[in-house]
Design an enzyme around this catalytic site. Structure first.
Site, PDB file in Angstrom:
ATOM      1  N   THR A 159       0.826  -1.205   0.000  1.00 39.80           N
ATOM      2  CA  THR A 159       0.000   0.000   0.000  1.00 39.80           C
ATOM      3  C   THR A 159       0.861   1.256   0.000  1.00 39.80           C
ATOM      4  OG1 THR A 159      -1.761  -1.131   1.192  1.00 39.80           O
ATOM      5  CG2 THR A 159      -1.760   1.264   1.284  1.00 39.80           C
ATOM      6  N   GLY A 198       2.939  -4.054   8.374  1.00 45.17           N
ATOM      7  CA  GLY A 198       3.166  -4.576   9.715  1.00 45.17           C
ATOM      8  C   GLY A 198       4.623  -4.964   9.898  1.00 45.17           C
ATOM      9  N   GLU A 453      -5.390  -6.141   3.994  1.00 41.39           N
ATOM     10  CA  GLU A 453      -5.257  -7.260   3.052  1.00 41.39           C
ATOM     11  C   GLU A 453      -6.436  -7.297   2.078  1.00 41.39           C
ATOM     12  OE1 GLU A 453      -2.506  -8.465   2.961  1.00 41.39           O
ATOM     13  OE2 GLU A 453      -1.693  -8.135   4.961  1.00 41.39           O
TER      14      GLU A 453
END
Length: 700
Positions: A159, A198, A453
């Site tokens: 992203t 993450g 996701e």
């Protein structure tokens, strides 16, 4: 009929919940082995007991700030990686499916109790290793070795600040320099900065980078690169990289979501994942896939591993929420009949309204638990097949169907979990608002699952697109490409669409066949009218892009959801056929309740499509839902016992297996830090205390 031993499952403690347990004729341990694979359950129990014995995995009893949460999650992951649950033997290729199945089981078990640690592990190890094995080659084996040898913790950089779902138009570039045989990575502006990864914020040493490949100023589309970003000995970023943490979130603050910006950062040519496409030392582009869109599809398909993990995570959170609410409802008493009898106050679970609020979510938890377990087998088989091929060919029918199913089920399960946890919180009244009830933590943990996701509302469009392709293939070529059979029933569309609802004769049983036929009609009808509407819009002058957009509401989006519901039910019904006969009646009730409760949300389409014309269908569905809820009341606690994790893992003052809610509340009240002492700021609120605005502001 199954004959597995249940001796390894520990007995439950005695307590107030025994009132309902003695009413049930079900063997909860045998039922548990319907909801859980035996070997996987043994692995989970061993893991949970190991964690319980380690003080680092115990609740500190105090509120932690964001940085403390990140530290604790990182330390817990570091400790967990030292255990034997992710052995170094994972490096050996061996049985890929068995190994992946084991890793997913371990991560699922971890997720139930420590979701932040689980997510860090899933992204930093499982997702990274899976992507390397699917899209990398032998030249990337050193990274895989580093993952399993605890030398590497990874992240994913997909992203961008201004681009999320629209991956094709992302701006980060990887330009090939043939003079040095390196890729030069650049972030053209802040909007192209990679974000939300993450582990990226503080702890990752490598990242899986999605970037636009450029050779001699010619773009070749989005490709995957494995990129070192921090020195593993110091955790300081390498020159040419700006990487940092995105800041505090509304939940899951143990995960260090980060951003990264590249400035002329160089990596070796070999760091391109080259199974789908490669660049020779001379700068020639080579690909086993002729269609660039197929390359992008192969690259993005690596995310399915994470999405299956989210499905596991959300189904387990729903189990935990329902466990807490049903056990509390079986103990909490409110009101009694006004007929003058000496009857005690009734437990909440005795009230039809309470049953209607909770039991459909209990049934949903059972269906989703079985679906995720069974579907994971098909998914790991698909991954094993793709990983074993020398070259990636066009996405085959199996992979396409797997992807369509994941694209429907990740939204369906995470949305249902979101709504179910909220209902469970409200069903526990004020006590459900206590942090020690854990329902708030479940809610905040599930919240991001509807977005990351793949945003749910975008993701489900991929399912409807696949279904419409199957429909057009059927109309044009007379075939449906559905190896798993999830939409094979479309081949009978003429007979299906000719069916009408027949009012039920008193005494008729609403069974699986009824639910099955309703779903087959509904999906067939929705795919037909959605396709017709899209073609009508194209004929009127709209492009396909706008035609699809203009048929999402009330058409394509609903189509994807009902396909997901029906798919989950089919996996569930196929599984319970192997269960012991003394469990089948109850398991069928749970499946019927989930099916009818789900159909109840879509009744308008049966009237729109003239499947039903009077109120008979509405009355039948709603009456049967209430009957099923009532018939499951005496078995509800036992069903929950079969679904629930151990008390240490559930970690709820309201949901412990002994049912001693009030004793635990009393203990919690007294143990609450500072509960019985006056506040440190007591003197500031005395009637004669002067108000010092400057001092107050400085404290704030």
């Amino acid at each position: 009929m199954e004959t597995s031993s249940t001796s390894f499952i520990e007995d439950l403690p005695k307590g107030p919940l025994d009132t309902y347990r003695t009413r049930s004729k079900l063997n909860w341990k045998k039922l548990k082995l319907v909801f859980e694979d035996e070997e996987q359950l043994k692995t989970k129990i061993k893991l949970w007991k190991t964690l319980e014995q380690n003080p680092i995995f115990h609740d500190s009893g105090r509120e932690l700030n964001s940085d403390e949460m990140k530290r604790l999650a990182a330390v817990r992951l570091h400790q967990f990686r030292k255990l034997d649950f992710l052995p170094k033997s994972a490096v050996n290729k061996g049985n890929h499916k068995q190994r992946m199945r084991h890793l997913m089981t371990v991560n699922e078990a971890m997720n139930i109790c420590f979701p932040d640690v689980s997510v860090k592990q899933a992204i930093g190890m499982l997702l990274l290793a899976t992507a390397l094995e699917k899209l990398g080659t032998d030249r990337h084996q050193f990274v895989i070795n580093g993952i399993w040898n605890r030398q590497i913790l990874g992240s994913v950089s997909l992203t961008e600040v201004a681009h999320g779902s629209n991956t094709k138009d992302m701006k980060t570039t990887a330009t090939y320099d043939r003079t040095t045989q390196e890729f030069v990575i650049n972030t053209p502006d802040f909007q192209a900065a990679k974000c939300w990864g993450g582990n990226l914020g503080k702890t990752a040493t490598w990242t899986l980078l999605f970037a636009q490949l450029i050779i001699d100023e010619q773009p070749y589309g989005l490709h995957l690169f494995i990129v070192p970003i921090r020195d593993p000995k110091t955790l300081l970023s390498y020159p040419g990289i700006v990487v940092g943490d995105m800041g505090e979130k509304i939940g899951l603050n143990g995960i260090d979501n980060g951003f990264i910006i590249f400035k002329d950062y160089r990596i070796p040519r070999e760091y391109l994942l080259n199974r789908a496409a490669d660049v020779t030392p001379e700068g020639n582009y080579e690909s086993s896939l002729a269609d660039p869109a197929k390359i992008l599809g192969a690259v993005l398909e690596t995310l399915s591993t994470a999405r299956v993990g989210i499905m596991q995570e959300c189904s387990n959170m729903l189990v935990s929420g329902v466990t807490i609410a049903v056990r509390y409802g079986a103990v909490r008493r409110q009101f009694k009949p006004s007929d003058g009898s000496k009857q005690e106050e009734l437990p909440l679970i005795e009230y039809p309204l309470h049953q209607w609020r909770l039991f459909p979510y209990m049934a949903t938890a059972a269906v989703f638990r079985i679906f995720v377990t069974e579907f994971a087998e098909d998914y790991t088989s698909s991954v094993e097949k793709s990983a074993s091929e020398t070259h990636l060919g066009n996405l085959n029918d199996l992979v396409a169907e797997i992807h369509a199913t994941v694209a429907a089920m990740k939204p369906l399960i995470s949305w249902t979990c979101r709504d179910g946890i909220q209902e469970c919180r409200e069903a526990c009244g004020g006590y459900g608002f206590l942090k020690s009830a854990r329902l708030g933590d479940l809610k905040s943990t599930n919240d991001p699952c509807v977005t990351y996701e793949g945003d749910n509302n975008v993701l489900i469009q991929q399912t409807s697109n696949w279904l419409i392709r199957q429909w057009n293939s059927l109309l044009e070529e007379g075939k449906v490409n559905s190896p798993l059979g999830t939409c094979a029933f479309l081949k009978n569309y003429r007979r299906t669409l000719s069916k009408k609802f027949t009012p039920r004769v008193p005494g008729d049983v609403v069974d699986k066949k009824f639910v099955w036929e309703c779903y087959e009609w509904l999906i067939t009808y929705l795919v037909k009218v959605t396709d017709e509407k899209q073609k009508q819009l194209v004929d009127s002058g709209l492009c396909k892009f706008n035609a699809r957009n203009n048929t999402q509401v009330y058409r394509a989006a609903i189509l994807s959801k009902v396909y997901g519901e029906f798919t989950a039910l089919n996996y569930y019904w196929n599984r319970i056929q192997r269960a012991d006969q003394d469990l089948v009646l109850t398991l069928n009730k749970l499946g019927l309740l989930y099916g009818l409760w789900s159909l109840d949300k879509h009744l308008i389409y049966f009237y729109e499509g003239s499947f039903a014309t009077d109120n008979g269908l509405i009355v039948t569905v709603k009456q049967e839902i209430l009957k099923l809820c009532s018939s499951l009341k005496d078995d509800a606690v036992t069903i929950i016992d079969a679904l629930a994790p151990p008390d240490f893992i559930l970690n709820s003052v309201l949901g412990s297996s002994d049912g001693k809610v009030y004793e635990r509340l009393e203990s919690m009240f007294y143990r609450n830090p500072g509960a019985l002492s006056r506040p440190s700021w007591w003197h500031e609120i005395l009637p004669d205390s002067p108000i010092n605005d400057t001092k107050l502001v400085s404290k704030l």
